[in-house]
Design a protein around this motif. Structure first.
Motif, PDB file in Angstrom:
ATOM      1  N   ILE A  55     -77.400  -5.119 -35.033  1.00 15.14           N
ATOM      2  CA  ILE A  55     -76.591  -4.239 -35.883  1.00 15.14           C
ATOM      3  C   ILE A  55     -77.400  -3.014 -36.290  1.00 15.14           C
ATOM      4  O   ILE A  55     -78.547  -3.123 -36.739  1.00 15.14           O
ATOM      5  CB  ILE A  55     -76.116  -4.992 -37.151  1.00 15.14           C
ATOM      6  CG1 ILE A  55     -75.229  -6.179 -36.781  1.00 15.14           C
ATOM      7  CG2 ILE A  55     -75.378  -4.039 -38.092  1.00 15.14           C
ATOM      8  CD1 ILE A  55     -73.939  -5.815 -36.067  1.00 15.14           C
ATOM      9  N   VAL A  56     -76.789  -1.843 -36.111  1.00 20.59           N
ATOM     10  CA  VAL A  56     -77.369  -0.598 -36.603  1.00 20.59           C
ATOM     11  C   VAL A  56     -76.436  -0.045 -37.683  1.00 20.59           C
ATOM     12  O   VAL A  56     -75.326   0.408 -37.374  1.00 20.59           O
ATOM     13  CB  VAL A  56     -77.534   0.443 -35.475  1.00 20.59           C
ATOM     14  CG1 VAL A  56     -78.120   1.742 -36.040  1.00 20.59           C
ATOM     15  CG2 VAL A  56     -78.415  -0.099 -34.353  1.00 20.59           C
ATOM     16  N   PRO A  57     -76.817  -0.118 -38.944  1.00 15.65           N
ATOM     17  CA  PRO A  57     -75.984   0.450 -40.013  1.00 15.65           C
ATOM     18  C   PRO A  57     -75.849   1.964 -39.842  1.00 15.65           C
ATOM     19  O   PRO A  57     -76.816   2.652 -39.493  1.00 15.65           O
ATOM     20  CB  PRO A  57     -76.763   0.122 -41.288  1.00 15.65           C
ATOM     21  CG  PRO A  57     -77.644  -1.031 -40.911  1.00 15.65           C
ATOM     22  CD  PRO A  57     -78.000  -0.801 -39.472  1.00 15.65           C
ATOM     23  N   VAL A  58     -74.629   2.477 -40.098  1.00 13.38           N
ATOM     24  CA  VAL A  58     -74.382   3.918 -40.021  1.00 13.38           C
ATOM     25  C   VAL A  58     -73.924   4.416 -41.393  1.00 13.38           C
ATOM     26  O   VAL A  58     -73.011   3.845 -41.995  1.00 13.38           O
ATOM     27  CB  VAL A  58     -73.311   4.255 -38.967  1.00 13.38           C
ATOM     28  CG1 VAL A  58     -73.136   5.777 -38.862  1.00 13.38           C
ATOM     29  CG2 VAL A  58     -73.677   3.673 -37.610  1.00 13.38           C
ATOM     30  N   VAL A  59     -74.559   5.469 -41.861  1.00 13.90           N
ATOM     31  CA  VAL A  59     -74.189   6.098 -43.129  1.00 13.90           C
ATOM     32  C   VAL A  59     -73.741   7.523 -42.833  1.00 13.90           C
ATOM     33  O   VAL A  59     -74.514   8.314 -42.283  1.00 13.90           O
ATOM     34  CB  VAL A  59     -75.375   6.118 -44.112  1.00 13.90           C
ATOM     35  CG1 VAL A  59     -74.980   6.831 -45.412  1.00 13.90           C
ATOM     36  CG2 VAL A  59     -75.858   4.702 -44.402  1.00 13.90           C
ATOM     37  N   TYR A  60     -72.485   7.818 -43.182  1.00 11.71           N
ATOM     38  CA  TYR A  60     -71.960   9.179 -42.986  1.00 11.71           C
ATOM     39  C   TYR A  60     -72.113   9.960 -44.283  1.00 11.71           C
ATOM     40  O   TYR A  60     -71.731   9.490 -45.366  1.00 11.71           O
ATOM     41  CB  TYR A  60     -70.488   9.132 -42.583  1.00 11.71           C
ATOM     42  CG  TYR A  60     -69.838  10.500 -42.555  1.00 11.71           C
ATOM     43  CD1 TYR A  60     -70.142  11.421 -41.562  1.00 11.71           C
ATOM     44  CD2 TYR A  60     -68.932  10.885 -43.550  1.00 11.71           C
ATOM     45  CE1 TYR A  60     -69.564  12.676 -41.545  1.00 11.71           C
ATOM     46  CE2 TYR A  60     -68.351  12.143 -43.542  1.00 11.71           C
ATOM     47  CZ  TYR A  60     -68.662  13.032 -42.542  1.00 11.71           C
ATOM     48  OH  TYR A  60     -68.101  14.287 -42.529  1.00 11.71           O
ATOM     49  N   ILE A  61     -72.670  11.161 -44.193  1.00  8.39           N
ATOM     50  CA  ILE A  61     -72.868  12.018 -45.365  1.00  8.39           C
ATOM     51  C   ILE A  61     -72.184  13.358 -45.108  1.00  8.39           C
ATOM     52  O   ILE A  61     -72.463  14.021 -44.103  1.00  8.39           O
ATOM     53  CB  ILE A  61     -74.366  12.258 -45.644  1.00  8.39           C
ATOM     54  CG1 ILE A  61     -75.141  10.931 -45.681  1.00  8.39           C
ATOM     55  CG2 ILE A  61     -74.548  13.007 -46.961  1.00  8.39           C
ATOM     56  CD1 ILE A  61     -76.637  11.102 -45.849  1.00  8.39           C
ATOM     57  N   THR A  62     -71.297  13.757 -46.008  1.00 10.54           N
ATOM     58  CA  THR A  62     -70.638  15.047 -45.839  1.00 10.54           C
ATOM     59  C   THR A  62     -71.643  16.178 -46.071  1.00 10.54           C
ATOM     60  O   THR A  62     -72.583  16.047 -46.869  1.00 10.54           O
ATOM     61  CB  THR A  62     -69.456  15.225 -46.817  1.00 10.54           C
ATOM     62  OG1 THR A  62     -69.956  15.241 -48.158  1.00 10.54           O
ATOM     63  CG2 THR A  62     -68.448  14.080 -46.672  1.00 10.54           C
ATOM     64  N   ASN A  63     -71.435  17.288 -45.391  1.00 14.95           N
ATOM     65  CA  ASN A  63     -72.320  18.441 -45.553  1.00 14.95           C
ATOM     66  C   ASN A  63     -72.275  18.988 -46.983  1.00 14.95           C
ATOM     67  O   ASN A  63     -73.260  19.540 -47.488  1.00 14.95           O
ATOM     68  CB  ASN A  63     -71.913  19.534 -44.557  1.00 14.95           C
ATOM     69  CG  ASN A  63     -72.932  20.655 -44.481  1.00 14.95           C
ATOM     70  OD1 ASN A  63     -74.126  20.422 -44.358  1.00 14.95           O
ATOM     71  ND2 ASN A  63     -72.451  21.895 -44.575  1.00 14.95           N
ATOM     72  N   GLN A  64     -71.129  18.793 -47.667  1.00 16.57           N
ATOM     73  CA  GLN A  64     -70.975  19.298 -49.035  1.00 16.57           C
ATOM     74  C   GLN A  64     -71.966  18.656 -50.000  1.00 16.57           C
ATOM     75  O   GLN A  64     -72.322  19.254 -51.026  1.00 16.57           O
ATOM     76  CB  GLN A  64     -69.544  19.058 -49.533  1.00 16.57           C
ATOM     77  CG  GLN A  64     -68.483  19.946 -48.903  1.00 16.57           C
ATOM     78  CD  GLN A  64     -68.175  19.567 -47.463  1.00 16.57           C
ATOM     79  OE1 GLN A  64     -68.432  18.441 -47.035  1.00 16.57           O
ATOM     80  NE2 GLN A  64     -67.619  20.509 -46.704  1.00 16.57           N
ATOM     81  N   VAL A  65     -72.407  17.437 -49.697  1.00 18.43           N
ATOM     82  CA  VAL A  65     -73.382  16.768 -50.566  1.00 18.43           C
ATOM     83  C   VAL A  65     -74.633  17.628 -50.732  1.00 18.43           C
ATOM     84  O   VAL A  65     -75.207  17.723 -51.825  1.00 18.43           O
ATOM     85  CB  VAL A  65     -73.748  15.380 -49.979  1.00 18.43           C
ATOM     86  CG1 VAL A  65     -75.010  14.814 -50.640  1.00 18.43           C
ATOM     87  CG2 VAL A  65     -72.585  14.409 -50.136  1.00 18.43           C
ATOM     88  N   PHE A  66     -75.033  18.315 -49.659  1.00 20.10           N
ATOM     89  CA  PHE A  66     -76.270  19.094 -49.697  1.00 20.10           C
ATOM     90  C   PHE A  66     -76.057  20.500 -50.254  1.00 20.10           C
ATOM     91  O   PHE A  66     -76.993  21.302 -50.312  1.00 20.10           O
ATOM     92  CB  PHE A  66     -76.879  19.151 -48.296  1.00 20.10           C
ATOM     93  CG  PHE A  66     -77.212  17.780 -47.771  1.00 20.10           C
ATOM     94  CD1 PHE A  66     -78.308  17.090 -48.234  1.00 20.10           C
ATOM     95  CD2 PHE A  66     -76.374  17.165 -46.845  1.00 20.10           C
ATOM     96  CE1 PHE A  66     -78.599  15.818 -47.783  1.00 20.10           C
ATOM     97  CE2 PHE A  66     -76.659  15.888 -46.379  1.00 20.10           C
ATOM     98  CZ  PHE A  66     -77.773  15.213 -46.846  1.00 20.10           C
ATOM     99  N   GLN A  67     -74.823  20.763 -50.691  1.00 21.95           N
ATOM    100  CA  GLN A  67     -74.524  22.030 -51.344  1.00 21.95           C
ATOM    101  C   GLN A  67     -74.439  21.877 -52.866  1.00 21.95           C
ATOM    102  O   GLN A  67     -74.224  22.852 -53.580  1.00 21.95           O
ATOM    103  CB  GLN A  67     -73.198  22.600 -50.799  1.00 21.95           C
ATOM    104  CG  GLN A  67     -73.270  22.939 -49.313  1.00 21.95           C
ATOM    105  CD  GLN A  67     -71.916  23.281 -48.716  1.00 21.95           C
ATOM    106  OE1 GLN A  67     -70.873  22.916 -49.254  1.00 21.95           O
ATOM    107  NE2 GLN A  67     -71.916  23.974 -47.581  1.00 21.95           N
TER     108      GLN A  67
END
Length: 339
Positions: free
Chosen positions: A95-107
């Motif tokens: 299993i490879v966990p995947v975490v999706y992060i929106t670009n807006q988080v870094f704004q």
């Protein structure tokens, strides 16, 4: 005479062994994404995994989003679509966990990168312990970062690298314009060869078109890390209203649009609403546009070959994703054979 026979037999054995080794070396390694909060497994999934000899699942753990009106955290950054259930059968896979992060988080102006990193680490470990009774060292971070957010994003990756073996997703534009968008400080990535076009352009299949891929990848294209190649299996229905706003339905029901008098066929993939109606819970008004985005095996293969004919260093094939509609839309055995 016997000596000659033994020598010939030995030579033939060496040639056969070498040939088999070459075939094994070039054998395609196939993995799948599972992108639902309930990671169930059914007979259709089992058949897909067995037929492709899959040993690895990229399992979506959660998203990280930013909404300033949210009160979950002071900075408005919080996890959503957190993985809730996992079928015990997945214990048999890597299993490879995947975490999706929106670009807006870094704004977010008051973003504390180390604090965000600690949250991600804690939640990944919590989910891994809950469903697999162990910590998992390799994870994938999925983010479509930009030139303006690369510094904060890369800082996050460096922090996460202290605890995890990182794989990050790379988009086509981040390959072509790497001097502007930068190269993530990791050792490996996954090239996302889908969602390449414009949803609003009804003359395009926004999921995948080799002609679009070729605008980003040429025979001379390089990238300073090895890449897995993520390919789509899904189809979708795109609805465009009079204000040019888009809604997406994650399936295609072609017979309905071809036979229902509420719709007029413009061409193979385009339809127009000619009379107000309801469709799958959506209210469709007269003059709305409908685009059916379906994938042919040949389009996927041609796009894959464009990547392979470049100077990119490529590894495994990663399909998006384990889903009833996706697996029903594509002849998976034919696709894998032709890749």
């Amino acid at each position: 005479m016997k000596m000659k026979i033994h020598l010939v037999s030995g030579l033939l054995l060496l040639l056969i062994t070498a040939s088999c080794s070459q075939k094994d070396a070039t054998k395609k390694v196939v993995s799948f994404y599972h992108w639902k909060s309930k990671a169930t497994i059914n007979q259709q999934y089992q058949q897909a995994l067995k037929s492709t000899n899959t040993h690895k699942i990229y399992l979506h753990y959660f998203d990280i989003v930013s909404e300033h009106e949210a009160n979950w955290y002071d900075d408005g950054i919080f996890p959503t679509y957190v993985l809730k259930e996992v079928d015990p059968a997945y214990q048999n896979f890597e299993i490879v966990p995947v975490v999706y992060i929106t670009n807006q988080v870094f704004q977010v102006s008051n973003l504390e990168v180390q604090k965000l990193s600690n949250r991600i680490k804690d939640l990944v470990h919590q989910i891994s312990q809950k469903h697999f009774k162990k910590d998992i060292s390799q994870i994938q971070i999925d983010c479509d970062w930009t030139e303006s957010t690369k510094y904060a994003y890369f800082e996050l990756l460096e922090s996460l690298s202290d605890e995890f073996d990182l794989d990050v997703t790379i988009r086509l534009h981040q390959i072509k314009f790497k001097e502007k968008t930068g190269v993530p400080p990791v050792k490996k990535g996954t090239l996302m060869v889908y969602n390449v076009g414009d949803l609003k352009d009804f003359d395009q299949n926004s999921i995948l078109q080799n002609s679009i891929v070729k605008q980003y990848i040429t025979a001379d294209t390089k990238y300073p890390m090895p890449l897995n190649i993520a390919l789509p299996l899904f189809s979708q229905t795109v609805i465009k209203n009079k204000d040019n706003k888009i809604k997406i339905i994650n399936s295609v029901d072609r017979p309905t649009f071809e036979n229902d008098k509420h719709f007029k066929q413009i061409n193979t993939s385009q339809f127009e609403v000619v009379k107000d109606t309801l469709y799958k819970g959506f209210y469709l008004s007269e003059a709305y546009g409908i685009k059916l985005e379906e994938l042919a095996v040949t389009e996927i293969v041609d796009s894959y070959n464009t990547i392979k004919q470049s100077k990119l260093i490529t590894n495994e094939i990663l399909f998006y994703h384990l889903d009833k509609n996706s697996l029903s839309n594509i002849n998976l055995s034919e696709l894998v054979e032709k890749l």
